[in-house]
Motif scaffolding. Structure first.
Motif, PDB file in Angstrom:
ATOM      1  N   THR A 162       0.834  -1.199   0.000  1.00 16.94           N
ATOM      2  CA  THR A 162       0.000   0.000   0.000  1.00 16.94           C
ATOM      3  C   THR A 162       0.868   1.248   0.000  1.00 16.94           C
ATOM      4  OG1 THR A 162      -1.755  -1.146   1.218  1.00 16.94           O
ATOM      5  CG2 THR A 162      -1.815   1.266   1.241  1.00 16.94           C
ATOM      6  N   ASP A 185       3.343  12.439 -11.481  1.00 14.62           N
ATOM      7  CA  ASP A 185       2.429  11.612 -12.274  1.00 14.62           C
ATOM      8  C   ASP A 185       3.128  10.377 -12.841  1.00 14.62           C
ATOM      9  OD1 ASP A 185       3.965  13.277 -13.876  1.00 14.62           O
ATOM     10  OD2 ASP A 185       2.365  13.705 -15.316  1.00 14.62           O
ATOM     11  N   LEU A 200       3.145   7.957  -9.991  1.00 24.36           N
ATOM     12  CA  LEU A 200       1.814   7.402  -9.774  1.00 24.36           C
ATOM     13  C   LEU A 200       1.469   6.350 -10.823  1.00 24.36           C
ATOM     14  CD1 LEU A 200      -0.092  10.668  -8.820  1.00 24.36           C
ATOM     15  CD2 LEU A 200       0.253   8.681  -7.335  1.00 24.36           C
ATOM     16  N   ALA A 201       1.809   6.631 -12.058  1.00 21.93           N
ATOM     17  CA  ALA A 201       1.542   5.664 -13.136  1.00 21.93           C
ATOM     18  C   ALA A 201       2.327   4.373 -12.907  1.00 21.93           C
ATOM     19  CB  ALA A 201       1.897   6.285 -14.486  1.00 21.93           C
ATOM     20  N   ASN A 256       0.950   2.265  -9.951  1.00 20.59           N
ATOM     21  CA  ASN A 256      -0.301   1.641 -10.371  1.00 20.59           C
ATOM     22  C   ASN A 256      -0.015   0.435 -11.261  1.00 20.59           C
ATOM     23  OD1 ASN A 256      -3.234   2.988  -9.931  1.00 20.59           O
ATOM     24  ND2 ASN A 256      -1.660   4.553  -9.693  1.00 20.59           N
ATOM     25  N   LYS A 257       0.882   0.593 -12.200  1.00 19.75           N
ATOM     26  CA  LYS A 257       1.240  -0.495 -13.111  1.00 19.75           C
ATOM     27  C   LYS A 257       1.832  -1.676 -12.351  1.00 19.75           C
ATOM     28  CE  LYS A 257       3.818  -1.422 -17.373  1.00 19.75           C
ATOM     29  NZ  LYS A 257       4.745  -0.862 -18.402  1.00 19.75           N
ATOM     30  N   LYS A 309       0.375  -1.781  -6.969  1.00 18.54           N
ATOM     31  CA  LYS A 309       0.280  -1.311  -5.586  1.00 18.54           C
ATOM     32  C   LYS A 309      -1.093  -0.687  -5.330  1.00 18.54           C
ATOM     33  CE  LYS A 309       4.597  -2.446  -5.128  1.00 18.54           C
ATOM     34  NZ  LYS A 309       4.959  -3.704  -4.419  1.00 18.54           N
ATOM     35  N   ARG A 310      -1.520  -0.755  -4.099  1.00 16.36           N
ATOM     36  CA  ARG A 310      -2.741  -0.073  -3.674  1.00 16.36           C
ATOM     37  C   ARG A 310      -2.355   1.372  -3.373  1.00 16.36           C
ATOM     38  NH1 ARG A 310      -6.319  -1.454   1.743  1.00 16.36           N
ATOM     39  NH2 ARG A 310      -8.298  -0.594   0.964  1.00 16.36           N
ATOM     40  N   VAL A 311      -2.995   2.333  -4.023  1.00 17.67           N
ATOM     41  CA  VAL A 311      -2.579   3.733  -3.928  1.00 17.67           C
ATOM     42  C   VAL A 311      -3.732   4.579  -3.369  1.00 17.67           C
ATOM     43  CG1 VAL A 311      -1.518   5.669  -5.144  1.00 17.67           C
ATOM     44  CG2 VAL A 311      -1.129   3.331  -5.961  1.00 17.67           C
ATOM     45  N   TYR A 324      -5.569   7.909 -10.576  1.00 20.45           N
ATOM     46  CA  TYR A 324      -4.457   7.107 -10.071  1.00 20.45           C
ATOM     47  C   TYR A 324      -4.759   6.469  -8.711  1.00 20.45           C
ATOM     48  CZ  TYR A 324      -1.458   9.403 -13.585  1.00 20.45           C
ATOM     49  OH  TYR A 324      -0.899   9.864 -14.742  1.00 20.45           O
ATOM     50  N   PHE A 325      -5.819   6.917  -8.045  1.00 25.58           N
ATOM     51  CA  PHE A 325      -6.051   6.525  -6.656  1.00 25.58           C
ATOM     52  C   PHE A 325      -7.271   5.635  -6.475  1.00 25.58           C
ATOM     53  CE2 PHE A 325      -3.528  10.361  -6.406  1.00 25.58           C
ATOM     54  CZ  PHE A 325      -2.616  10.054  -5.402  1.00 25.58           C
ATOM     55  N   GLU A 326      -7.138   4.676  -5.572  1.00 26.61           N
ATOM     56  CA  GLU A 326      -8.289   3.881  -5.140  1.00 26.61           C
ATOM     57  C   GLU A 326      -9.252   4.752  -4.338  1.00 26.61           C
ATOM     58  OE1 GLU A 326      -8.986   0.639  -1.644  1.00 26.61           O
ATOM     59  OE2 GLU A 326      -7.360   0.178  -3.052  1.00 26.61           O
TER      60      GLU A 326
END
Length: 220
Positions: free
Chosen positions: A11, A98, A101-102, A105-106, A109-111, A134-136
């Motif tokens: 996470t 960014d 973040l990309a 995500n790839k 990971k839980r973001v 980008y976020f859950e």
């Protein structure tokens, strides 16, 4: 900065202002724009405005109401939301945030964003910088009623999202918040070397400091 042990991180918890976004917008607004507009709207000098505002700012720092636009609108008798729009052109992404973040995500990971910003501030910034995809979750501490500086925030976050602190990374530019996260058991912590692009590097005390988001991608 040492390479992050990405295999031990599930996470990623990220602050917004000063961490993903340049803190220059907020510093300029609260230290320059708001005092000037407060003086104009109340018909007083800028020097008098500073005399009135400084103890109010210092007295409420670190509390949830410090981050609350409703509180400051009532306290100062000025339309803080509308004033924030006047400097919205200064809202800017930190370099390569960014890209980072990309990449996480790839990597699966839980973001999750956790910010002390009021929901109105969060919405204003997300309208100008498209980070939400980008976020859950985008979580404001106002949702829980406790600022991130408080242990109660972390208890509420745990009850809400069910994360494992021992397998989490948290990045924030505020040392008392990082210490609060450490006390809760968050294992991987990073401060931010230069939250405001218009100011020099800050002392991050006992915490390793993020300078460039690209540094974090090694081993991901």
């Amino acid at each position: 900065m040492t390479v992050l042990p990405w295999r031990d991180i599930d996470t990623v918890l990220l602050d917004m202002d000063g961490t993903l976004l340049d803190l220059h917008y907020d510093n300029h607004f609260w230290l320059e724009h708001l005092p000037q507009r407060y003086a104009e709207l109340h018909g007083i000098s800028r020097a008098m405005a500073d005399l009135e505002l400084t103890p109010l700012f210092e007295g409420n720092a670190g509390q949830l109401k410090w981050y609350c636009l409703d509180f400051w609108s009532r306290e100062l008798k000025i339309p803080v939301r509308e004033l924030k729009l006047e400097t919205a052109h200064l809202i800017a992404l930190r370099p390569d945030a960014d890209t980072f973040l990309a990449a996480i995500n790839k990597a699966g990971k839980r973001v999750i964003m956790i910010t002390n910003a009021h929901r109105d501030s969060l919405s204003l910034k997300m309208e100008r910088i498209e980070l939400a995809p980008y976020f859950e979750r985008l979580i404001s501490s106002h949702d829980y009623g406790y600022p991130k500086e408080s242990p109660a925030f972390w208890d509420a976050l745990q009850a809400d999202i069910g994360f494992d602190p021992a397998r989490s990374l948290f990045i924030d530019d505020t040392l008392p918040i990082l210490r609060s996260a450490r006390d809760f058991g968050v294992a991987h912590l990073l401060a931010v070397k230069q939250p405001d692009s218009q100011k020099g590097p800050k002392d991050t005390a006992e915490f390793a400091a993020l300078g460039d988001y690209r540094e974090l991608l090694e081993g991901l």
